[in-house]
Design a protein around this motif. Structure first.
Motif, PDB file in Angstrom:
ATOM      1  N   CYS A   8       9.078  -7.740   6.236  1.00  0.00           N
ATOM      2  CA  CYS A   8       9.098  -6.283   6.400  1.00  0.00           C
ATOM      3  C   CYS A   8       8.656  -5.964   7.825  1.00  0.00           C
ATOM      4  O   CYS A   8       7.628  -6.458   8.285  1.00  0.00           O
ATOM      5  CB  CYS A   8       8.176  -5.610   5.395  1.00  0.00           C
ATOM      6  SG  CYS A   8       8.138  -3.814   5.551  1.00  0.00           S
ATOM      7  N   LEU A  30      14.538   0.834   4.944  1.00  0.00           N
ATOM      8  CA  LEU A  30      13.533   1.242   3.967  1.00  0.00           C
ATOM      9  C   LEU A  30      13.074   2.681   4.166  1.00  0.00           C
ATOM     10  O   LEU A  30      13.005   3.449   3.214  1.00  0.00           O
ATOM     11  CB  LEU A  30      12.301   0.329   4.040  1.00  0.00           C
ATOM     12  CG  LEU A  30      12.487  -1.129   3.674  1.00  0.00           C
ATOM     13  CD1 LEU A  30      11.199  -1.896   3.896  1.00  0.00           C
ATOM     14  CD2 LEU A  30      12.964  -1.269   2.247  1.00  0.00           C
ATOM     15  N   TYR A  31      12.771   3.034   5.422  1.00  0.00           N
ATOM     16  CA  TYR A  31      12.099   4.310   5.620  1.00  0.00           C
ATOM     17  C   TYR A  31      12.205   4.755   7.063  1.00  0.00           C
ATOM     18  O   TYR A  31      12.137   3.948   7.984  1.00  0.00           O
ATOM     19  CB  TYR A  31      10.622   4.157   5.247  1.00  0.00           C
ATOM     20  CG  TYR A  31       9.789   5.389   5.442  1.00  0.00           C
ATOM     21  CD1 TYR A  31       9.764   6.387   4.464  1.00  0.00           C
ATOM     22  CD2 TYR A  31       9.030   5.572   6.581  1.00  0.00           C
ATOM     23  CE1 TYR A  31       8.999   7.527   4.631  1.00  0.00           C
ATOM     24  CE2 TYR A  31       8.264   6.697   6.759  1.00  0.00           C
ATOM     25  CZ  TYR A  31       8.253   7.683   5.784  1.00  0.00           C
ATOM     26  OH  TYR A  31       7.498   8.804   5.951  1.00  0.00           O
ATOM     27  N   GLU A  40       2.302  -1.554   2.403  1.00  0.00           N
ATOM     28  CA  GLU A  40       2.845  -1.566   1.045  1.00  0.00           C
ATOM     29  C   GLU A  40       3.550  -0.254   0.701  1.00  0.00           C
ATOM     30  O   GLU A  40       4.491  -0.226  -0.082  1.00  0.00           O
ATOM     31  CB  GLU A  40       1.731  -1.826   0.019  1.00  0.00           C
ATOM     32  CG  GLU A  40       1.061  -3.169   0.147  1.00  0.00           C
ATOM     33  CD  GLU A  40      -0.026  -3.193   1.227  1.00  0.00           C
ATOM     34  OE1 GLU A  40      -0.558  -2.125   1.600  1.00  0.00           O
ATOM     35  OE2 GLU A  40      -0.320  -4.290   1.716  1.00  0.00           O
ATOM     36  N   ASP A  41       3.099   0.846   1.300  1.00  0.00           N
ATOM     37  CA  ASP A  41       3.720   2.147   1.041  1.00  0.00           C
ATOM     38  C   ASP A  41       5.163   2.186   1.536  1.00  0.00           C
ATOM     39  O   ASP A  41       6.017   2.818   0.922  1.00  0.00           O
ATOM     40  CB  ASP A  41       2.909   3.266   1.688  1.00  0.00           C
ATOM     41  CG  ASP A  41       1.517   3.408   1.085  1.00  0.00           C
ATOM     42  OD1 ASP A  41       1.323   2.983  -0.075  1.00  0.00           O
ATOM     43  OD2 ASP A  41       0.630   3.934   1.779  1.00  0.00           O
ATOM     44  N   TYR A  42       5.448   1.509   2.636  1.00  0.00           N
ATOM     45  CA  TYR A  42       6.824   1.461   3.150  1.00  0.00           C
ATOM     46  C   TYR A  42       7.727   0.696   2.190  1.00  0.00           C
ATOM     47  O   TYR A  42       8.873   1.069   1.968  1.00  0.00           O
ATOM     48  CB  TYR A  42       6.872   0.834   4.542  1.00  0.00           C
ATOM     49  CG  TYR A  42       6.168   1.659   5.589  1.00  0.00           C
ATOM     50  CD1 TYR A  42       6.730   2.835   6.071  1.00  0.00           C
ATOM     51  CD2 TYR A  42       4.940   1.271   6.096  1.00  0.00           C
ATOM     52  CE1 TYR A  42       6.089   3.605   7.021  1.00  0.00           C
ATOM     53  CE2 TYR A  42       4.286   2.028   7.048  1.00  0.00           C
ATOM     54  CZ  TYR A  42       4.865   3.193   7.510  1.00  0.00           C
ATOM     55  OH  TYR A  42       4.223   3.950   8.449  1.00  0.00           O
ATOM     56  N   LEU A  43       7.207  -0.377   1.619  1.00  0.00           N
ATOM     57  CA  LEU A  43       8.005  -1.161   0.677  1.00  0.00           C
ATOM     58  C   LEU A  43       8.335  -0.355  -0.579  1.00  0.00           C
ATOM     59  O   LEU A  43       9.393  -0.535  -1.174  1.00  0.00           O
ATOM     60  CB  LEU A  43       7.262  -2.445   0.300  1.00  0.00           C
ATOM     61  CG  LEU A  43       7.078  -3.444   1.439  1.00  0.00           C
ATOM     62  CD1 LEU A  43       6.147  -4.569   1.009  1.00  0.00           C
ATOM     63  CD2 LEU A  43       8.404  -3.987   1.897  1.00  0.00           C
ATOM     64  N   LEU A  44       7.447   0.547  -0.969  1.00  0.00           N
ATOM     65  CA  LEU A  44       7.690   1.373  -2.149  1.00  0.00           C
ATOM     66  C   LEU A  44       8.802   2.395  -1.932  1.00  0.00           C
ATOM     67  O   LEU A  44       9.324   2.950  -2.889  1.00  0.00           O
ATOM     68  CB  LEU A  44       6.402   2.093  -2.561  1.00  0.00           C
ATOM     69  CG  LEU A  44       5.277   1.201  -3.052  1.00  0.00           C
ATOM     70  CD1 LEU A  44       4.010   2.023  -3.274  1.00  0.00           C
ATOM     71  CD2 LEU A  44       5.673   0.466  -4.316  1.00  0.00           C
ATOM     72  N   THR A  45       9.160   2.657  -0.668  1.00  0.00           N
ATOM     73  CA  THR A  45      10.208   3.635  -0.378  1.00  0.00           C
ATOM     74  C   THR A  45      11.608   3.053  -0.479  1.00  0.00           C
ATOM     75  O   THR A  45      12.584   3.788  -0.373  1.00  0.00           O
ATOM     76  CB  THR A  45      10.032   4.235   1.030  1.00  0.00           C
ATOM     77  OG1 THR A  45      10.228   3.201   2.007  1.00  0.00           O
ATOM     78  CG2 THR A  45       8.664   4.869   1.208  1.00  0.00           C
ATOM     79  N   ARG A  48      16.136   2.135  -5.067  1.00  0.00           N
ATOM     80  CA  ARG A  48      16.388   1.292  -6.234  1.00  0.00           C
ATOM     81  C   ARG A  48      17.803   1.563  -6.735  1.00  0.00           C
ATOM     82  O   ARG A  48      18.258   2.712  -6.717  1.00  0.00           O
ATOM     83  CB  ARG A  48      15.401   1.626  -7.360  1.00  0.00           C
ATOM     84  CG  ARG A  48      13.953   1.527  -6.958  1.00  0.00           C
ATOM     85  CD  ARG A  48      13.499   0.077  -6.897  1.00  0.00           C
ATOM     86  NE  ARG A  48      12.089   0.004  -6.593  1.00  0.00           N
ATOM     87  CZ  ARG A  48      11.602  -0.598  -5.530  1.00  0.00           C
ATOM     88  NH1 ARG A  48      12.382  -1.160  -4.664  1.00  0.00           N
ATOM     89  NH2 ARG A  48      10.305  -0.648  -5.328  1.00  0.00           N
TER      90      ARG A  48
END
Length: 71
Positions: A8, A30-31, A40-45, A48
């Motif tokens: 990432c 991602l963002y 980790e917040d960037y990965l959540l964006t 899906r």
């Protein structure tokens, strides 16, 4: 500042951030927007998939190139 962790990449300025990762050998968007607090917040964006890929080629994690925001 550039942060790299677990494939990432996050590029940050004073107020904004741009994040992408490498998924299945492909660069995946991602963002882009205001800076977030943690990597980790960037990965959540990451978007899906909304449905099964059908007859498309599927990469690791069940993602197909047809519904991946590629760079």
């Amino acid at each position: 500042m550039i942060t790299i962790e677990n494939n990432c990449f996050v590029l940050e300025t004073a107020h904004t951030a741009y994040a992408f990762d490498v998924s299945g050998g492909v660069l995946r968007h991602l963002y882009y927007g205001s800076k977030l607090r943690r990597l980790e917040d960037y990965l959540l964006t990451a978007p899906r998939p909304l449905f099964a890929p059908g007859n498309a080629a599927v990469l690791e994690g069940g993602v197909s190139l047809e519904d991946m925001a590629q760079e």
